[in-house]
Design an enzyme around this catalytic site. Sequence first.
Site, PDB file in Angstrom:
ATOM      1  CE  LYS A  91       2.150 -11.462  56.815  1.00  0.00           C
ATOM      2  NZ  LYS A  91       1.804 -10.273  56.100  1.00  0.00           N
ATOM      3  CD  GLU A 113       8.815 -15.413  61.350  1.00  0.00           C
ATOM      4  OE1 GLU A 113       8.675 -16.406  61.747  1.00  0.00           O
ATOM      5  OE2 GLU A 113       8.105 -15.159  60.476  1.00  0.00           O
ATOM      6  CB  SER A 379      -2.370  -9.427  50.173  1.00  0.00           C
ATOM      7  OG  SER A 379      -1.671  -8.224  50.017  1.00  0.00           O
TER       8      SER A 379
END
Length: 394
Positions: A91, A113, A379
């Site tokens: 991310k 968010e 990930s």
Amino acid sequence: MTIQIHPNKEGFYNEFGGAFIPESLKPAINELRENYLKIIESKEFTNEFIGLLKDYVGRPSPLYYANHLSNKYQTNVFLKREDLNHTGAHKINNTIGQILLAKYLGKKKIIAETGAGQHGVATATVCAKYGMECKIFMGALDIKRQAPNVGRMRLLGAEVIAAESGTKTLTDAVNEALNEWTISSHDTFYLLGSVVGPHPYPDIVTRFQSIISKEISKQIEEKTGKNYPDVVIACVGGGSNAAGAFYEFLNNENVTLIGAEAAGKGINTNYHAATLTKGKTAILHGSNSVVLLDENNQIADSYSISSGLDYPGIGPLHAHLAQTKRAKYIAISDEEAISAANVLMKKEGIIPALESSHALAVLDKVKFNRNQNVVINLSGRGDKDLETFLENIQ
Ligand SMILES: *Cc1c(COP(=O)(O)O)cnc(C)c1O
């Protein structure tokens, strides 16, 4: 049908995508749409972005030949180690890119968010680094369930704002963040966490995450002599790590692309997030894509043991790849993901995120050949999931 790696001017990948937003949001979205490519493609931006990915995030992340997994599954398994990035997942690639975009657009404040808090932490991290005021909208229920991430965001200087509407979860946090943006876009940038939302966000996030497959291409060439693998596997929530891992190979038909979505407690129950397996075409959060709907054609509540995959929608690029059959999407249950995580822990000494464990579980579902090179995008790391693992694994 040809594969659209980038959307057209209106933001569509064939029928999917677009910007279905209220009139009040149009000025903010238009400003972004008119400027993002100019900024992202400039030399100055590229140098700053690549420099930070190297020195702050720790890229390139290794491509690791997992010899014990390879023996077990009788194929060549490589792990792309996004779990080794600063903050523990892919991310940060996107939040670094977007904070720079905000800076180049002259914005001083950030709103975002978050569901489980992973994107909120990655956003709070880059806001701290760039001295930008940071407001994170999070469902009131999620704030209770994800205390450690709420704590991290606060330590990093962010304000966490509880979304008290609806089910008090991610969807409500998105709605409240968008509302806030309509009144503050003159000085505020909305930093969105996956390849979803109105155009141009899916394209922006895809471009920032594409660093993953650009590195895979170079690294696999060093290891095998060929600059592409035979198979790439990634998990899909909104679809950003998968978009990044597929990107460089989208128009190389020698590469099989597989996405792993969450089958939760089973795709024939109401407890899953298998959007491409069970969803229908509909608009969610500003774009036309595939969405899980209930019997009244309302957005359904999704479920997954991994909070990062617990989303009833999916990015429009993946809807396009599924429709054109360029990528294949396989639903992996909670149980299958946990079991695959256990194999990685015991055989390779790596504790994966629950999300990434869904990608690993594809090895139990699809048989590959001894001579195939299979890259799995790991990930994120599993520190955040210890409790769940301890409850489920002996
Ligand atoms: C958030 C998250 C995901 C899911 O998001 P995508 O946009 O689908 O990549 C997957 N893995 C990890 C570790 C995450 O934190």
